[in-house]
Design an enzyme around this catalytic site. Structure first.
Site, PDB file in Angstrom:
ATOM      1  N   LYS A   6      62.075 -42.563  36.596  1.00 28.06           N
ATOM      2  CA  LYS A   6      63.234 -41.779  37.012  1.00 28.06           C
ATOM      3  C   LYS A   6      62.740 -40.376  37.356  1.00 28.06           C
ATOM      4  O   LYS A   6      61.880 -39.828  36.643  1.00 28.06           O
ATOM      5  CB  LYS A   6      64.242 -41.731  35.856  1.00 28.06           C
ATOM      6  CG  LYS A   6      65.547 -41.015  36.172  1.00 28.06           C
ATOM      7  CD  LYS A   6      66.516 -41.131  34.987  1.00 28.06           C
ATOM      8  CE  LYS A   6      67.858 -40.500  35.274  1.00 28.06           C
ATOM      9  NZ  LYS A   6      68.790 -40.638  34.126  1.00 28.06           N
ATOM     10  N   SER A  42      73.299 -42.375  35.358  1.00 28.72           N
ATOM     11  CA  SER A  42      72.563 -41.641  36.363  1.00 28.72           C
ATOM     12  C   SER A  42      71.238 -42.287  36.758  1.00 28.72           C
ATOM     13  O   SER A  42      70.651 -41.904  37.770  1.00 28.72           O
ATOM     14  CB  SER A  42      72.283 -40.220  35.862  1.00 28.72           C
ATOM     15  OG  SER A  42      71.444 -40.255  34.712  1.00 28.72           O
ATOM     16  N   SER A  70      73.362 -43.489  30.622  1.00 25.39           N
ATOM     17  CA  SER A  70      72.676 -43.604  31.914  1.00 25.39           C
ATOM     18  C   SER A  70      71.578 -44.645  32.004  1.00 25.39           C
ATOM     19  O   SER A  70      71.063 -44.879  33.101  1.00 25.39           O
ATOM     20  CB  SER A  70      72.111 -42.251  32.330  1.00 25.39           C
ATOM     21  OG  SER A  70      73.154 -41.460  32.818  1.00 25.39           O
TER      22      SER A  70
END
Ligand code: GLN
Length: 483
Positions: free
Chosen positions: A76, A151, A175
């Site tokens: 990420k 997210s 997330s």
């Protein structure tokens, strides 16, 4: 080759069926071909990947082994990667190359993992749809008109579309688990302090935790093994030995006490999801688990408390992006205040600005007691509810999300509608508990996740329950059409 799981890749590499370099080339080509539809990557790191893959192959040729040695992954884009853009999904950090590797990145690289790139995400990890990214929204491979969740939506979409077997994510209020649920993956948020936050760009420091996203519990065990552990650079990291997570995957579920909170089945829950959750309960009963209804009486206060605490911490954490030290700087500032104002006004997107304002308001002298302190008290009550529940049960089970993936843009004009989607996930962050989401079926062709919560440091228990479930169901093996 792109259908292989991390566990299968490890076996294939050990048996010399293919090399890490071959596999890496196949996946990079697949990303080049398919990712334009999904937008799951912000940066690709082809050169790094090929050199890491060659190095991993050389280590294997020298007799080394290891489940992650030569395994392709992605991070990420809020994990700092030395010399590589680390954007956090924001214009603010579009030009930021981290000067060092996050502990998670360094640990996985040392274990021989191959980094294919950095995945798309909501700006500064604020969101549940991956629509607030400066780099544009990510699409859900199960239906390109729907969001993948957020997210960590880029990691989720990429793994679900078989662009790679596993990726890192972070979970402040859901997330990892929520995008895993919305894309048919298994995702684990570890106990707060289990995985180092050093080099993970902070959103809300008392809630943030990195963890694995993959297709199976078995693969999450492998990736978590490479991520977890004490780190003297993170003062909230906990000095507890890391168990062998893969070894925890063969426990019987006979007599396992599963608690199902009655508050979970309220009006906001899609009844079709409720049915799938109860079907997963029946499946676990067949494996010997015992089901008990429990209560989490303060759950209704979780969203308001979280949406005070998280923005409060964010407003403080994001004060460092001032246009001076790093990141975006506005053109031709007339003075220092103008520099701050315009750099932040132009560098941050609307959701980030909203959270900074909410957080600064909640922390301001006149409102601190009424909002921030009150929210902290609720946080303790929520933790106490869990402690009481775990006196009676070994695992808590429920839906990961109240609805399946919504259409792109559907909740854009109503931030509170999006915040409500976090109702089942944020309590684990407020209490610091580990939580896992795993595939449990489909509604209108869109994946549904079941969430499991366990007491502190019982990641192995979560992974084992999920693994036993996955040995007896095939939801997690379903592949989105076109990928
Ligand atoms: N959706 C939640 C939020 O927007 C959680 C995000 C996260 O876990 N990073 O704050």
């Amino acid at each position: 080759m792109h259908q292989l799981t991390l566990a299968e890749i490890a076996r294939g590499l050990a048996d010399k069926k293919f090399s890490s370099e071959e596999l890496t080339k196949v996946l990079l080509a697949r990303i080049a071909q398919l990712d334009p539809q999904l937008n799951s990557f912000i940066s690709l790191t082809e050169d790094l990947a090929l050199s890491q893959a060659k190095a991993a192959d050389a280590r294997r040729a020298n007799g080394e082994s290891g489940a992650l040695l030569g395994a392709p992954i992605a991070h990420k884009d809020l994990f700092c990667t030395q010399g590589i853009r680390t954007s956090c999904g924001s214009k603010m950090l579009d030009n930021f190359k981290a000067p060092y590797d996050a502990t998670v990145v360094a640990k996985l690289a040392a274990a021989g993992a191959v980094t294919l790139g950095k995945t798309n995400m909501d700006e500064f990890a604020m969101g549940s749809a991956n629509e607030s990214s400066y780099y544009g929204p990510v699409k859900n491979p199960w239906n390109l008109e729907h969001v993948p969740g957020g997210s960590s939506g880029g990691s989720a979409a990429a793994v679900a579309a078989r662009l790679l077997p596993a990726a890192t994510g972070t979970d402040t209020g859901g997330s990892i688990r929520q995008p895993a649920a919305l894309t048919n993956l298994t995702g684990l948020k570890p106990t707060y302090g289990r995985v180092s936050r050093w080099g993970m760009i902070a959103y809300a420091s008392s809630l943030d935790q990195g963890g694995p996203m993959a297709r199976t519990a078995k693969d999450c065990a492998i990736l978590l093994q490479g991520m977890a552990g004490f780190d003297p650079n993170d003062s909230t990291s906990i000095d507890e030995p890391v168990p062998d997570y893969s070894a925890s995957l063969n426990g019987s579920l006979q007599g396992l006490r599963i608690g199902v909170p009655k508050e979970y089945f309220s009006a906001g829950l899609d009844p079709r999801i409720a049915d799938l959750i109860m079907a997963s309960v029946e499946e676990l009963k067949k494996l010997g688990a015992v089901i008990k209804e429990i209560s989490l009486p303060n759950m209704q206060h979780a969203i308001p408390a979280y949406y005070v605490i998280a923005p409060a911490e964010a407003s403080s954490n994001l004060s460092r992006f001032d246009g001076v030290r790093f990141g975006y700087r506005c053109e031709n500032p007339v003075n220092l205040i103008d520099l701050y104002k315009r750099s932040r006004g132009e560098g941050f997107g609307p959701e980030v600005q909203r959270r900074i304002m909410v957080g600064a308001y909640a922390l301001s002298a006149g409102y601190y007691d009424a909002y921030y302190l009150k929210a902290q008290k609720i946080r303790r009550l929520i933790k106490n509810d869990f402690m009481a529940a775990f006196n009676e049960v070994d695992i808590i089970l429920g839906p990961t999300t109240p609805n399946p993936a919504w259409k792109l843009g559907a909740k854009n004009s109503d931030p509170v509608a999006a915040y409500l989607e976090d109702v089942y996930t944020i309590t684990a962050n407020l209490a610091g508990l580990p939580g896992l989401s795993m595939p449990a079926g489909f509604v209108d062709g869109l994946p549904v996740g079941v969430q499991l919560l366990a007491p502190y440091f019982q990641e192995g228990r979560l992974l084992n329950v999920a693994h036993q479930y996955q040995l007896n169901t095939d939801w997690h093996t379903r592949t989105p059409t076109g990928f």
